[in-house]
Design a protein around this motif. Sequence first.
Motif, mmCIF file in Angstrom:
data_model
loop_
_atom_site.group_PDB
_atom_site.id
_atom_site.type_symbol
_atom_site.label_atom_id
_atom_site.label_comp_id
_atom_site.label_asym_id
_atom_site.label_seq_id
_atom_site.Cartn_x
_atom_site.Cartn_y
_atom_site.Cartn_z
ATOM 1 N N ALA A 256 41.890 83.414 23.934
ATOM 2 C CA ALA A 256 41.303 82.099 23.681
ATOM 3 C C ALA A 256 41.151 81.289 24.957
ATOM 4 C CB ALA A 256 42.166 81.336 22.681
ATOM 5 N N PHE A 257 41.890 81.644 26.003
ATOM 6 C CA PHE A 257 41.903 80.850 27.222
ATOM 7 C C PHE A 257 40.899 81.363 28.256
ATOM 8 C CE2 PHE A 257 44.129 79.362 31.181
ATOM 9 C CZ PHE A 257 43.974 78.015 30.921
ATOM 10 N N LYS A 258 40.183 82.471 27.927
ATOM 11 C CA LYS A 258 39.408 83.166 28.959
ATOM 12 C C LYS A 258 38.398 82.287 29.686
ATOM 13 C CE LYS A 258 36.305 84.993 25.388
ATOM 14 N NZ LYS A 258 36.920 84.300 24.236
ATOM 15 N N GLU A 259 37.722 81.353 28.944
ATOM 16 C CA GLU A 259 36.678 80.555 29.589
ATOM 17 C C GLU A 259 37.253 79.583 30.621
ATOM 18 O OE1 GLU A 259 36.662 80.780 26.244
ATOM 19 O OE2 GLU A 259 34.694 81.577 25.647
ATOM 20 N N ARG A 260 38.517 79.262 30.484
ATOM 21 C CA ARG A 260 39.091 78.255 31.384
ATOM 22 C C ARG A 260 40.007 78.895 32.420
ATOM 23 N NH1 ARG A 260 41.484 73.753 27.462
ATOM 24 N NH2 ARG A 260 41.143 72.418 29.278
ATOM 25 N N CYS A 261 40.050 80.217 32.429
ATOM 26 C CA CYS A 261 41.041 80.919 33.239
ATOM 27 C C CYS A 261 40.353 81.513 34.466
ATOM 28 C CB CYS A 261 41.652 82.034 32.396
ATOM 29 S SG CYS A 261 42.874 83.017 33.250
ATOM 30 N N ALA A 262 40.928 81.242 35.629
ATOM 31 C CA ALA A 262 40.338 81.765 36.865
ATOM 32 C C ALA A 262 40.562 83.263 36.988
ATOM 33 C CB ALA A 262 40.935 81.037 38.066
ATOM 34 N N ALA A 263 41.582 83.772 36.317
ATOM 35 C CA ALA A 263 41.917 85.188 36.473
ATOM 36 C C ALA A 263 41.317 86.058 35.372
ATOM 37 C CB ALA A 263 43.438 85.346 36.490
ATOM 38 N N ALA A 264 40.452 85.474 34.534
ATOM 39 C CA ALA A 264 39.944 86.242 33.395
ATOM 40 C C ALA A 264 39.099 87.426 33.873
ATOM 41 C CB ALA A 264 39.099 85.343 32.504
ATOM 42 N N HIS A 265 39.258 88.564 33.230
ATOM 43 C CA HIS A 265 38.447 89.733 33.565
ATOM 44 C C HIS A 265 37.952 90.346 32.269
ATOM 45 C CE1 HIS A 265 42.004 92.322 32.730
ATOM 46 N NE2 HIS A 265 42.613 91.217 33.071
ATOM 47 N N LYS B 90 64.894 76.440 25.295
ATOM 48 C CA LYS B 90 63.764 77.373 25.337
ATOM 49 C C LYS B 90 62.460 76.614 25.183
ATOM 50 C CE LYS B 90 65.847 81.560 23.572
ATOM 51 N NZ LYS B 90 65.908 82.446 22.405
ATOM 52 N N VAL B 91 61.393 77.198 25.647
ATOM 53 C CA VAL B 91 60.085 76.569 25.555
ATOM 54 C C VAL B 91 59.094 77.528 24.934
ATOM 55 C CG1 VAL B 91 58.341 75.285 26.826
ATOM 56 C CG2 VAL B 91 60.565 75.646 27.844
ATOM 57 N N GLY B 92 58.277 77.010 24.057
ATOM 58 C CA GLY B 92 57.133 77.766 23.572
ATOM 59 C C GLY B 92 55.879 76.997 23.961
ATOM 60 N N VAL B 93 54.931 77.668 24.589
ATOM 61 C CA VAL B 93 53.687 77.007 24.971
ATOM 62 C C VAL B 93 52.614 77.442 23.988
ATOM 63 C CG1 VAL B 93 51.994 76.676 26.805
ATOM 64 C CG2 VAL B 93 54.388 77.096 27.366
ATOM 65 N N MET B 94 51.971 76.475 23.356
ATOM 66 C CA MET B 94 50.936 76.818 22.382
ATOM 67 C C MET B 94 49.561 76.531 22.941
ATOM 68 S SD MET B 94 52.152 75.966 18.528
ATOM 69 C CE MET B 94 50.743 76.781 17.783
ATOM 70 N N TYR B 95 48.633 77.409 22.615
ATOM 71 C CA TYR B 95 47.235 77.179 22.979
ATOM 72 C C TYR B 95 46.357 77.757 21.883
ATOM 73 C CZ TYR B 95 42.939 76.852 25.596
ATOM 74 O OH TYR B 95 41.666 76.528 25.979
ATOM 75 N N ALA B 96 45.454 76.949 21.382
ATOM 76 C CA ALA B 96 44.509 77.389 20.348
ATOM 77 C C ALA B 96 45.214 78.082 19.187
ATOM 78 C CB ALA B 96 43.430 78.287 20.950
ATOM 79 N N GLY B 97 46.294 77.471 18.711
ATOM 80 C CA GLY B 97 46.942 77.974 17.509
ATOM 81 C C GLY B 97 47.857 79.152 17.717
ATOM 82 N N LYS B 98 48.047 79.557 18.963
ATOM 83 C CA LYS B 98 48.921 80.708 19.211
ATOM 84 C C LYS B 98 49.964 80.348 20.249
ATOM 85 C CE LYS B 98 46.009 84.561 18.080
ATOM 86 N NZ LYS B 98 45.021 85.498 18.525
ATOM 87 N N LEU B 99 51.111 81.021 20.178
ATOM 88 C CA LEU B 99 52.082 80.898 21.251
ATOM 89 C C LEU B 99 51.591 81.795 22.375
ATOM 90 C CD1 LEU B 99 55.658 81.063 19.691
ATOM 91 C CD2 LEU B 99 54.731 79.255 21.120
#
Lengths: 664, 295
Positions: A302-311, A239-248
Motif C-alpha cells: 500500500a505504501f509503494k507510491e510514496r516509497c523511494a525504495a519501491a521496486h 511495544k509499538v505497532g505502526v499502521m498504514y492503510a489498515g495494516k500493521l
Amino acid sequence: MNALSPLERKLASAAQTSLLDVRDLHTHFLTDTGTVKAVNGVSFQIGRGERVAIVGESGSGKSAMAMSLLRLLAYPGKVVSGQINLDGRDLNQMSERQLNQIRGGEVGTIFQDPMSSLDPVMKISNQMVPPIMRHLRISREKALAEAISWLDRVGIPDAARRIDGYPFEMSGGMRQRVMIAMALSCKPQLVIADEPTTALDVTIQAQIVELLRELTEETGTAMIFITHDLGLVARFAHKVGVMYAGKLVEFGPVKDIFAHPSHPYTQSLLDTIPPVDQPERRRLAQIPGFPPDMKVPVVGCAFKERCAAAHKQCFETAPKLSSRGPGHTAACWRPEGLGTARHLNAELVPSMVSNTEDPVVVEIFNLHKHFVGRSVLPWRVPPTVRAVNGISLSIRKGETLGVVGESGCGKSTVARLLLGLDPATSGDIYVEGMAQMVFQDPASSFNPKMKLSDIIGEPLVVTGWGTRAERGDRIRELLTQVGLDEGYMQRYPSQLSGGQRQRVAIARALALKPSVVVADEPTSALDVSVRAQIINLMVDLKHQLRVSFVFISHDLLTVSYISDRIAVMYLGEVVEYGLTDEVFRNPTHPYTQALIAAVPIPDPVAEEARTKKPLSGELPSPLNLPLGCAFASRCPKATDYCRAEKPALRALSPTRDTACHYAN
Amino acid sequence: MTQEAIVLPSRRPFDLAWLHQNGIVRALGNRRIQLALAILGPILFLTVFRPLLPIQGPLQTNLREMMQPPSFQHLFGTDKMGRDLVSRTLAGVQISVFVGFAVAALALVLGLVMGTLAGFFGGIIDRVMMTITDIFLAFPSLLLAIGLVSVLGTGMVPVVLAISLSDVPRFIRLQRSLVLSLRTRAYIDAARTVKASQLWLMTRHIIPNTVAPLLVAASIAAANAILVEAGLSFLGLGIMPPAPSLGNLIRDGQSYLEQAWWISTLPGAVILLIAISLHFLSDGIRQVLDPRSHK
C-alpha cells in the motif's frame, strides 16, 4: 522460517499465553459510495501488563482497529472477520450481552475528548458506581468507597466531595483523570486508550501520561495506546505497532523500532519530526503523495507510491510481516527499508544568524488586552480577564519569533491584536508594512463558495492591486511559491487536502507582500508527514522572501526547529524571551524548564534517562490573577517573596530576558 | 518543495464545489425532489395550459349542469352555478402558486437583508430588531395575517403582503443565527486583515453561505403561504369571489358538503398535494445542499 531459534520459540510460547491475541482482523465501513476497508488483516499479541502503542496518520485505521476490539464501532462500521482472543475467549464470537460483561469490566476504555466522554447531566458518582457494582459484584457502599479511592489515586483533590459533582465543574485534565479512574476502577486486564492526551496541554499531558504509567504498572494492566505523537510513544510504550492503510506495517519493542526502524513508512515518520538537539538544522523528511483510497483494493504494497525504495515486487505482491529481530517484524520486501544512509540525503538548512543591523518590523510595547465581563450587580466591579497583561516584543526583518505557552496563556490574543482584528486595551503596536495571518484550522479558513483564485486574489482585489491580468499573474506566482501548480486556481477549498489548504493559506497571506506573517498553530491540525512539508515550506519562504514570521504553537519541537527567537508565555505575560537554541539548551525560568521537560522526545533511550517530575497543578484562572508571580502557584521554587512581589522581565544576558526573581 | 504530488482527491464526491458545478444534475437525482416534481409538474403544466384545454372557462356558468358529480365531461364535477371545477381549481392553483412564491420571495429577501444586518452589526440594531421579531413571533401566523389583511384590505396584493410580513420574523431569526455562526469564521478574519469593507464581507463571505438554508425555509414558507391564503379566502378575507382561489372554492362547497362533496374536497386535495410536494422539495433541497446529511 524452518527452524525456530530458541528465542523465537520462547516468543511463540509467550504468544500462546498472551493476554490479547488478535488474528487477521478485518473491519469495513459500509458507506454509500463503497466499502471502506479500514482494518485490513491486523494480527498482533499483547502480553500481560504490556503497553502497546499503535501509531499511524489519520485514516490509517488505528482507531477503527482499537474500537473493533470491543465492537464499539457505530454503524456503518462492522467487524467482518478475525479472532480477538482475550485470555483464550474470542470476543468476536460473543453476543452483545456477553461482550457487555467484558466492556468496562475486563477491558476499560479511555477516549480522546474528555469534554464529551462523560455524561454532562449525570453526577460523577452515578457514572462511576454502577459499573463497579456490576463488574466487581459488590454493594453500593463498597463501590462508592472504591470509586472515591480511585479518584483519590488519580489525583482528584477532595475526592469524597468531588464525586458528587458534575463533569462541567471540572477542567479537561480533571475529566481525563476521572475517565482514567473509571477505566481502571473495575480492575481491567486491558485498557484501550484512544489518543487520551491529544486534547490536553503539554504539562497536563505529562501528568496524565505519568499517572497512566504508574497506575498500569501498579495494577499490572496491559494497555493499547492509540496516538500519533511519536514522542509519547517513546516515553510510554513497551511495544509499538505502526499502521498504514489498515495494516500493521511494523511491530516491535519500542527501543528497537526507534533505533532500527525497518519499514520505509516508519523510517519516514521518524524523520519528519524535528530533532531535539540540533547543532545544525537539516530539512525535515517529507512523505510525498497521499495514503491510498481504502475503497479500492490495493495491489502490492500500500505504501509503494510514496516509497523511494519501491521496486517491481512491491507493485505486484503485498509484503507480509517478517522478522527483523527478536519480536520485531516489518512488512517490507527490503530488509533495510529505505536504508540507513537516508539521513545523509537531507539538505542542510542554512542558518540565519539574526542580524542586529536588520530593521525592526514589529514593535510591541507594554500591550494589554482585558476582556471585561458583565458584573452580577451593577455597582460591583465587573470580572475582568487579563488575557494579555503587559507584553513587549520586537521582531526584526526576516526573523522568526516562536511564541509558546499552554492554552489560555494569551498567545492567540496577541496574534489578533497584532493583526488589528481586536483593539488593544492599552499599549502600542507598531508594524512596518503589513501583518497577515495563517490560521490554525484549514477547514474553516476559506469561504467554501470561493475558488482558490478568488481566495488568494481577495487581498489584491480588496486593496485594488493591479489590473485583472496582473492579479492573475500574481496569483500564479504565489501558487508556485507555495508549491502548487496553476491548475489549482479553479479548485474549491473542499477539493484540497489539509496540507494543500495550508499552502493556499500561506499563499493568501503572502499576496500583499506583508512584512510579517502570523501563523497561529498552522500545523497542529495536520498529520506529521504533512506537517513536515509545511514547516519546510515556511523555512524556504523565510529564506527566499526575507519575511518575518510569528509562529504560535504549543508544539515545542516544531517551534524550536523553525524559530530564531522564542517567547514563552504564561497567563498573558512573557516569562522568558531569547534565542531559541539558547533557551532550549539552558532554560532559566522554572516554567520554561517544566515545559521543556514535559515535551516527550521521540527517543526512548533519552526518555528513559530524563527525570519525569511533571509540573503539578493547572493554569490558574486569569479572572483573578495572583498578586505576585503568576507562576508561583505551580512553581517548585516559589517562595513567599514570589507570592508577594511580581518579578519583571529583566535581561539576564544580552540575548535573554527572564521574569523570575531567582533566575541566573 | 514541490514534492507533494499533485493528485486530485477523487474520494469526496459530496463536496460543495462539485455541487456548485453539478447542482442541478444532483438536485434532479434526489429522490424527494423527483417525487415533488412528479406531483407539482403535471399540476403546473395543466395550470399553464388551462386556456388550451377543452374545458369551460373558470368563470363561465352553465345553469343546466348545476352541481353535477364528477364525470367524464367534468372530472371534478360542477358547482352551484354549473361552473366546471377542474377549470376553477386550475385557475385557483394559478393564484395559489403565485401567492406562495411571491410570499416566499418577499419574505426571503426581507429576512435576508434585515437578518444579515442584525447578525452582522449586533448591538442596538440587533436588539431593536429582535424585540420586534419576538413580538411578531408571539402571534400565530394565520392570526397575524388576518390582522394585517383587516388593515391592508382584501385582494391579491394585500394578501401577499400580509402573509409575507407574518413570515418575515422567522426568516430574520434564521438568517441572524446563520450570520452569527459565520461571523467568527477564520476567512472573515482573513478578509478583515486586508481591510475589506463591511459590505464586501457581507456580500462575498456571509450571504453566499446562508443561501442554502434560506432556500429550504423559503420552500416551506411557500407551502405555508398557500395554506394561509386558502384559509384567508375561506374566511372571506383573501381573494375576492368570483375569482377562483382554492380557498374560495372550498368555501363555496362548504354549505353543500352533504349534497355535493366534490366541490370542497377535490380542490382541498389539490392544496394538500401542492403543500406536501413543496415540503418534499424543501427536504430535497436540504439534502442536496448539505453534504453531511446525505443519508
